[in-house]
Design a protein around this motif. Sequence first.
Motif, mmCIF file in Angstrom:
data_model
loop_
_atom_site.group_PDB
_atom_site.id
_atom_site.type_symbol
_atom_site.label_atom_id
_atom_site.label_comp_id
_atom_site.label_asym_id
_atom_site.label_seq_id
_atom_site.Cartn_x
_atom_site.Cartn_y
_atom_site.Cartn_z
ATOM 1 N N LEU A 250 -1.457 12.811 -14.527
ATOM 2 C CA LEU A 250 -0.511 12.433 -13.197
ATOM 3 C C LEU A 250 -0.882 11.654 -11.713
ATOM 4 O O LEU A 250 -0.761 10.858 -11.752
ATOM 5 C CB LEU A 250 0.776 12.720 -13.028
ATOM 6 N N TRP A 251 -1.417 12.850 -11.850
ATOM 7 C CA TRP A 251 -2.074 12.539 -10.088
ATOM 8 C C TRP A 251 -3.133 11.204 -10.111
ATOM 9 O O TRP A 251 -2.706 10.219 -8.994
ATOM 10 C CB TRP A 251 -3.370 13.596 -9.273
ATOM 11 N N GLN A 252 -3.849 10.911 -10.572
ATOM 12 C CA GLN A 252 -5.047 9.558 -10.989
ATOM 13 C C GLN A 252 -4.246 8.265 -10.574
ATOM 14 O O GLN A 252 -4.593 7.367 -10.173
ATOM 15 C CB GLN A 252 -5.572 9.726 -12.274
ATOM 16 N N ASP A 253 -2.935 8.492 -11.752
ATOM 17 C CA ASP A 253 -2.120 7.526 -11.956
ATOM 18 C C ASP A 253 -1.515 7.000 -11.333
ATOM 19 O O ASP A 253 -1.426 5.621 -10.169
ATOM 20 C CB ASP A 253 -1.305 7.642 -12.806
ATOM 21 N N PHE A 254 -0.789 7.784 -9.830
ATOM 22 C CA PHE A 254 -0.150 7.441 -9.154
ATOM 23 C C PHE A 254 -0.981 7.720 -7.124
ATOM 24 O O PHE A 254 -0.627 6.120 -6.699
ATOM 25 C CB PHE A 254 0.557 9.130 -8.716
ATOM 26 N N VAL A 255 -2.079 7.916 -7.654
ATOM 27 C CA VAL A 255 -2.765 7.845 -6.324
ATOM 28 C C VAL A 255 -3.250 5.769 -6.279
ATOM 29 O O VAL A 255 -3.450 5.463 -6.124
ATOM 30 C CB VAL A 255 -4.068 8.794 -6.128
ATOM 31 N N SER A 256 -3.734 5.997 -7.754
ATOM 32 C CA SER A 256 -4.041 4.271 -8.345
ATOM 33 C C SER A 256 -3.139 3.153 -8.142
ATOM 34 O O SER A 256 -3.453 2.154 -7.146
ATOM 35 C CB SER A 256 -4.754 4.433 -9.406
ATOM 36 N N TYR A 257 -2.288 3.528 -7.556
ATOM 37 C CA TYR A 257 -0.929 2.752 -8.106
ATOM 38 C C TYR A 257 -0.978 2.655 -6.462
ATOM 39 O O TYR A 257 -0.735 1.767 -5.888
ATOM 40 C CB TYR A 257 0.484 3.800 -8.180
ATOM 41 N N LEU A 258 -0.912 3.957 -5.182
ATOM 42 C CA LEU A 258 -0.856 3.806 -3.888
ATOM 43 C C LEU A 258 -1.883 2.913 -3.347
ATOM 44 O O LEU A 258 -1.450 2.111 -3.052
ATOM 45 C CB LEU A 258 -0.723 5.384 -3.249
ATOM 46 N N ASP A 259 -2.922 2.949 -4.543
ATOM 47 C CA ASP A 259 -3.955 2.471 -3.649
ATOM 48 C C ASP A 259 -3.900 0.733 -4.062
ATOM 49 O O ASP A 259 -4.507 -0.388 -3.037
ATOM 50 C CB ASP A 259 -5.264 2.796 -4.671
ATOM 51 N N SER A 260 -3.510 0.626 -4.749
ATOM 52 C CA SER A 260 -2.765 -1.185 -5.346
ATOM 53 C C SER A 260 -2.153 -1.712 -5.082
ATOM 54 O O SER A 260 -1.674 -2.987 -4.358
ATOM 55 C CB SER A 260 -2.474 -1.251 -6.760
ATOM 56 N N LYS A 261 -0.864 -0.441 -4.223
ATOM 57 C CA LYS A 261 -0.228 -1.211 -3.315
ATOM 58 C C LYS A 261 -0.621 -1.414 -1.486
ATOM 59 O O LYS A 261 -0.390 -2.066 -0.813
ATOM 60 C CB LYS A 261 0.964 -0.692 -3.114
ATOM 61 N N LEU A 262 -1.884 0.056 -1.106
ATOM 62 C CA LEU A 262 -2.729 -0.990 -0.234
ATOM 63 C C LEU A 262 -3.653 -0.936 0.081
ATOM 64 O O LEU A 262 -3.828 -1.866 2.057
ATOM 65 C CB LEU A 262 -2.329 0.776 0.773
ATOM 66 N N SER A 263 -4.402 -0.546 -0.061
ATOM 67 C CA SER A 263 -5.448 -1.747 0.106
ATOM 68 C C SER A 263 -6.059 -2.782 0.051
ATOM 69 O O SER A 263 -6.549 -3.821 1.211
ATOM 70 C CB SER A 263 -6.886 -1.624 -1.697
ATOM 71 N N PRO A 264 -4.636 -4.206 -0.503
ATOM 72 C CA PRO A 264 -4.686 -5.512 0.674
ATOM 73 C C PRO A 264 -4.408 -5.740 1.564
ATOM 74 O O PRO A 264 -5.008 -5.922 2.262
ATOM 75 C CB PRO A 264 -3.372 -5.813 -1.227
ATOM 76 N N LEU A 265 -3.998 -4.588 2.187
ATOM 77 C CA LEU A 265 -3.681 -5.009 3.954
ATOM 78 C C LEU A 265 -5.287 -3.841 4.595
ATOM 79 O O LEU A 265 -5.613 -3.932 5.620
ATOM 80 C CB LEU A 265 -2.777 -3.650 4.027
ATOM 81 N N GLY A 266 -6.230 -3.549 3.585
ATOM 82 C CA GLY A 266 -7.261 -3.110 4.059
ATOM 83 C C GLY A 266 -7.001 -1.567 4.069
ATOM 84 O O GLY A 266 -8.368 -0.681 4.887
ATOM 85 N N MET A 267 -6.680 -0.673 4.080
ATOM 86 C CA MET A 267 -6.104 0.900 3.838
ATOM 87 C C MET A 267 -7.232 1.558 2.753
ATOM 88 O O MET A 267 -7.528 0.879 1.431
ATOM 89 C CB MET A 267 -4.849 1.048 3.732
ATOM 90 N N ILE A 268 -7.444 2.641 2.747
ATOM 91 C CA ILE A 268 -8.503 3.151 2.132
ATOM 92 C C ILE A 268 -7.500 4.204 1.457
ATOM 93 O O ILE A 268 -7.231 5.744 2.553
ATOM 94 C CB ILE A 268 -9.511 3.344 2.747
ATOM 95 N N ILE A 269 -7.651 4.524 0.507
ATOM 96 C CA ILE A 269 -7.654 6.253 -0.215
ATOM 97 C C ILE A 269 -8.035 6.368 -0.533
ATOM 98 O O ILE A 269 -8.845 6.111 -1.715
ATOM 99 C CB ILE A 269 -6.075 5.030 -0.881
ATOM 100 N N THR A 270 -8.180 8.268 -1.052
ATOM 101 C CA THR A 270 -9.089 8.847 -1.146
ATOM 102 C C THR A 270 -8.209 10.201 -1.564
ATOM 103 O O THR A 270 -7.199 10.274 -1.043
ATOM 104 C CB THR A 270 -9.978 9.015 0.169
ATOM 105 N N MET A 271 -9.028 10.792 -2.741
ATOM 106 C CA MET A 271 -8.318 11.955 -3.469
ATOM 107 C C MET A 271 -9.427 12.892 -3.258
ATOM 108 O O MET A 271 -10.693 12.842 -4.118
ATOM 109 C CB MET A 271 -7.121 11.468 -4.570
ATOM 110 N N ALA A 272 -8.952 14.432 -3.279
ATOM 111 C CA ALA A 272 -9.614 15.356 -3.506
ATOM 112 C C ALA A 272 -10.063 15.794 -4.839
ATOM 113 O O ALA A 272 -9.344 15.103 -5.182
ATOM 114 C CB ALA A 272 -8.815 16.544 -2.779
#
Length: 413
Positions: A250-272
């Motif tokens: 659930l967490w992997q899919d959730f963070v992956s979804y956030l990354d797909s929406k925010l990385s095009p703006l140059g934002m970097i999503i990381t998860m511990a």
Amino acid sequence: MENIQQLLSSTILLQESYLQAKKRYVSQIAPDFQMFRFFNLNENTLSKCLAYLLTPDESHAQGHLFLSRFYQLIEKPEHSSKKNTTNVFTEFTIKDNRRIDILLTDKHSLFGIENKPWAADQKDQLLDYANWLATEAKRRGTDWSLIYLCNNEISEFTFRSEAPEEIRNKVKEITFYQLEDWLSDCALHIKAAQVRCFVEALANFIRQEINGETVMEIRNELTESLVGSPKNLSAALLIAQNMRQVKARLWQDFVSYLDSKLSPLGMIITMADELLSGGKYAGFSILIRPGDIFQLNWEFERTDYRGLAYGIVASEEPTKKLQKSHYPSIAKAMRRMFPQVDSIEVCEGWWPWWSYAESGMGIPNNWGMEPEVWTLLLDRGEGSFASSIISMAKRIYNETDISLLSKNQKNID
């Protein structure tokens, strides 16, 4: 798989029946009301609550009621005499700046209580407490005991097995299940209604937030359903064994979804990595722009997905100079953008602006005890947890000065 599907279907039906009954009688029984939800009840405040009850001359005015029954709980009934004066201390400091959560002293004995509802053990912590109690008791010419109040067994990390037998024999494990029973038993004998209300609320908090027990009505029916059917029991255990993998997915899919929406703006999503197993201080972060030294962060401050907080955090250990130059302007900017958040703003530590998830986001703080909250990770619609995070990140991206979260901050009015 057929057994699992049948069990899930019957459990869903049971839960729906409970929710319908809950709606019908909600005004009479207020099943979701919990006194302690309005306070940050951490390890220290829980210790203070217990110490308060264990002190006979405190304002609860119940005398030795709690103390005498506690001595029975730890199998020391000989200390329960009202003639035996007991002093109670919290956060009692010993050598090397170690602090015993609760210390009880009388003319016959020393009792240390290490309160571990959520926090991880420290290296040799329990052994150090035991050695100090043994030395101090010898100096005083008294007996001693160390109570480990926790639902987990004592680990080698905190109490090495090669400790002398005379030390090991003085350390006793008490679970929060036993402590909740102690509180519930004491409540039956409390004469003051307001004190009884406090003790019952504390017992309920321990039952739900520490022991992870479900609502009584559902728990009893589920138990009967499982123990009455070998197929149901087998299916339930199979599901339980796989829940860690389910939460991790659930967490992997959730963070992956956030990354797909925010990385095009140059934002970097990381998860511990620890987020996948419910580790302490584990979460995920959003770096608004590459090179920023502050990031938007969601983090569970305790193990087993408890104490979810979010806010702006430094990505490297902050200096006093950095705190002085950046923290006030960061807090001011966040307060202007998110006035609905009951935030905490500080000029020290790692977080210049933060809040618990219930404030501003309406997300429960303690996920370990909330079965329904995990479905929030599946929702991608408007107003969902995911959309709220994306909206917050985009707003910070669009409305903050580019130097606000970077090293080269300029003055911000």
